[in-house]
Design an enzyme around this catalytic site. Structure first.
Site, PDB file in Angstrom:
ATOM      1  N   SER A  29     -18.368   7.282   1.139  1.00  0.00           N
ATOM      2  CA  SER A  29     -18.778   6.232   0.209  1.00  0.00           C
ATOM      3  C   SER A  29     -17.674   5.830  -0.766  1.00  0.00           C
ATOM      4  O   SER A  29     -17.836   4.880  -1.508  1.00  0.00           O
ATOM      5  CB  SER A  29     -20.016   6.665  -0.568  1.00  0.00           C
ATOM      6  OG  SER A  29     -19.754   7.858  -1.261  1.00  0.00           O
TER       7      SER A  29
ATOM      8  N   HIS B  72     -18.556   9.803  -7.014  1.00  0.00           N
ATOM      9  CA  HIS B  72     -18.618   8.360  -7.222  1.00  0.00           C
ATOM     10  C   HIS B  72     -17.999   7.966  -8.552  1.00  0.00           C
ATOM     11  O   HIS B  72     -17.808   8.791  -9.431  1.00  0.00           O
ATOM     12  CB  HIS B  72     -20.072   7.867  -7.175  1.00  0.00           C
ATOM     13  CG  HIS B  72     -20.579   7.688  -5.777  1.00  0.00           C
ATOM     14  ND1 HIS B  72     -21.863   7.336  -5.501  1.00  0.00           N
ATOM     15  CD2 HIS B  72     -19.975   7.820  -4.571  1.00  0.00           C
ATOM     16  CE1 HIS B  72     -22.042   7.250  -4.199  1.00  0.00           C
ATOM     17  NE2 HIS B  72     -20.910   7.560  -3.605  1.00  0.00           N
TER      18      HIS B  72
ATOM     19  N   ASP C  80     -25.882   3.563  -7.907  1.00  0.00           N
ATOM     20  CA  ASP C  80     -26.446   4.828  -7.422  1.00  0.00           C
ATOM     21  C   ASP C  80     -27.855   5.131  -7.899  1.00  0.00           C
ATOM     22  O   ASP C  80     -28.337   6.245  -7.701  1.00  0.00           O
ATOM     23  CB  ASP C  80     -25.549   5.990  -7.879  1.00  0.00           C
ATOM     24  CG  ASP C  80     -24.235   6.007  -7.127  1.00  0.00           C
ATOM     25  OD1 ASP C  80     -24.093   5.213  -6.205  1.00  0.00           O
ATOM     26  OD2 ASP C  80     -23.373   6.832  -7.477  1.00  0.00           O
TER      27      ASP C  80
END
Lengths: 185, 177
Positions: free
Chosen positions: A53, A93, A129
């Site tokens: 990701s 992330h 997210d």
């Protein structure tokens, strides 16, 4: 028969010594890991990227070095590793929103007492997210394992290979153990 | 004493030492390049509309829409250990209750030096909303263009390329046309 003879020739004393050596190697490895964690203020100072990701920045198997200094707030652009309750795998992330909330009992001189609401997003994902937060609206400081400071490609792929093919792990462990016991300095 | 095992072990140790020394040297070489390019950033228009939020407890929420213009030549940042740049545009403001906010509204990944000369006229890519329901009584916002240099191996660095000269106030919410 031959190998048993070889063991007998080495003697019990020698075997015990080798076992002790082996234990010392494992213990010092653990100490270095935990010591590094203490210095970096994070439970795992080195992590392996498990998902795509954050491509094209981080691929599966890349190694990341984390720190989590207690004196710093998170800022947008930071790449964080976080673990929300209910999810088993930590996620790598980027922070795209920070909100430093003024809470009751907040002392202006200590930014640490300040609650911070964070929103993250994977560079390669289209959406943020919120869906990954297991019902939480925002990420908070307590969910965050660390901030990515350094990067090394591919090296971590060994652990992914060992996870995907457990036979490899046992073969490696068994082989190393046998060598440590039998090998003569 | 020179068993095959020992030979393999020695060769492997030598090779891995060499590789790690080389990687270390490459990572350190990044600090020699100290380019700090600056650009310009201007906000064209800023509008606030009420909308529906799928995620939050407050269903009705105000959303801001920003038109901006960015000019920045970031190509000096590309050297042999630059894998990519992550460029992002953020808004900094303080909410009515004192919450300090920094919200990324646009970003771009730059992977080649040829693409690093940014001339972008665009609007926010991500939802721009406050923690509270409305943008009423928030302070005017400063907009910043920042970038994150990501190496092939080594340390990640951050810097700011542009910042709006004046803070831009949020207008009152208007009904959708």
């Amino acid at each position: 028969m031959d190998s048993i003879k070889a063991f007998k020739r080495l003697g019990v004393r020698y075997m015990l010594l080798q076992a002790l050596n082996f234990a010392a190697v494992i213990a010092s490895g653990l100490m270095i890991w935990k010591g590094l964690g203490l210095v970096c203020n994070t439970e795992s100072p080195i992590v392996v990227v498990l998902s795509g990701s954050m491509e094209p920045a981080f691929y599966r198997g890349d190694l990341l070095f984390l720190t989590n200094p207690a004196s710093e707030q998170y800022v947008t652009g930071d790449i964080t590793v976080y673990k929300v309750p209910g999810a088993d795998i930590p996620i790598v992330h980027r922070v795209i929103e920070t909100h430093d909330v003024v809470s009751e009992g907040y002392v202006a001189a200590s930014p640490l007492g300040q609650k911070q609401l964070l929103l993250t997003k994977g560079d390669n994902n289209n959406a943020n997210d919120i869906e990954l937060y297991q019902g939480l609206d925002w990420l908070e400081k307590r969910h965050i394992v660390g901030k990515v400071r350094g990067f090394m490609p591919y090296i971590g792929y060994v652990t992914i290979a060992m996870n995907d093919f457990p036979q490899l792990k046992y073969a490696l462990l068994g082989g190393l153990g046998l060598l440590a016991l039998v090998q003569r300095e | 004493m020179y068993s095959a095992y020992q030979r393999i072990n020695n060769i492997f140790a030598l090779l891995s030492t060499c590789i790690f020394a080389l990687l270390g040297a490459i990572a350190l070489s990044s600090f020699v390049f100290t380019a700090d390019p600056k650009g310009s950033l201007s906000i064209g228009s800023l509008k606030v509309y009420p909308g529906r939020s799928p995620h939050f407890k407050q269903l009705r929420k105000e959303y801001a829409f920003v038109n901006f213009e960015v000019h920045a030549d970031l190509s000096p940042l590309f050297h042999w250990n630059t894998k990519q740049l992550f460029v992002y545009l953020g808004a900094e403001y303080t909410s009515a209750d004192g919450t300090r906010n920094d919200v990324v509204i646009w970003d771009r990944i730059i992977r080649r030096k040829e693409d690093a000369n940014l001339n972008v006229k665009g609007r926010n890519k991500y939802e721009f909303r406050d923690v509270a329901v409305s943008f009423k009584n928030v302070t005017p916002a400063h907009y910043t263009l920042k970038y994150n240099t990501m190496p092939y191996v080594g340390v990640l660095t951050y810097s700011e390329a542009a910042r709006t000269d004046n803070a831009i106030p949020f207008p009152l919410a208007q009904e959708r046309v």
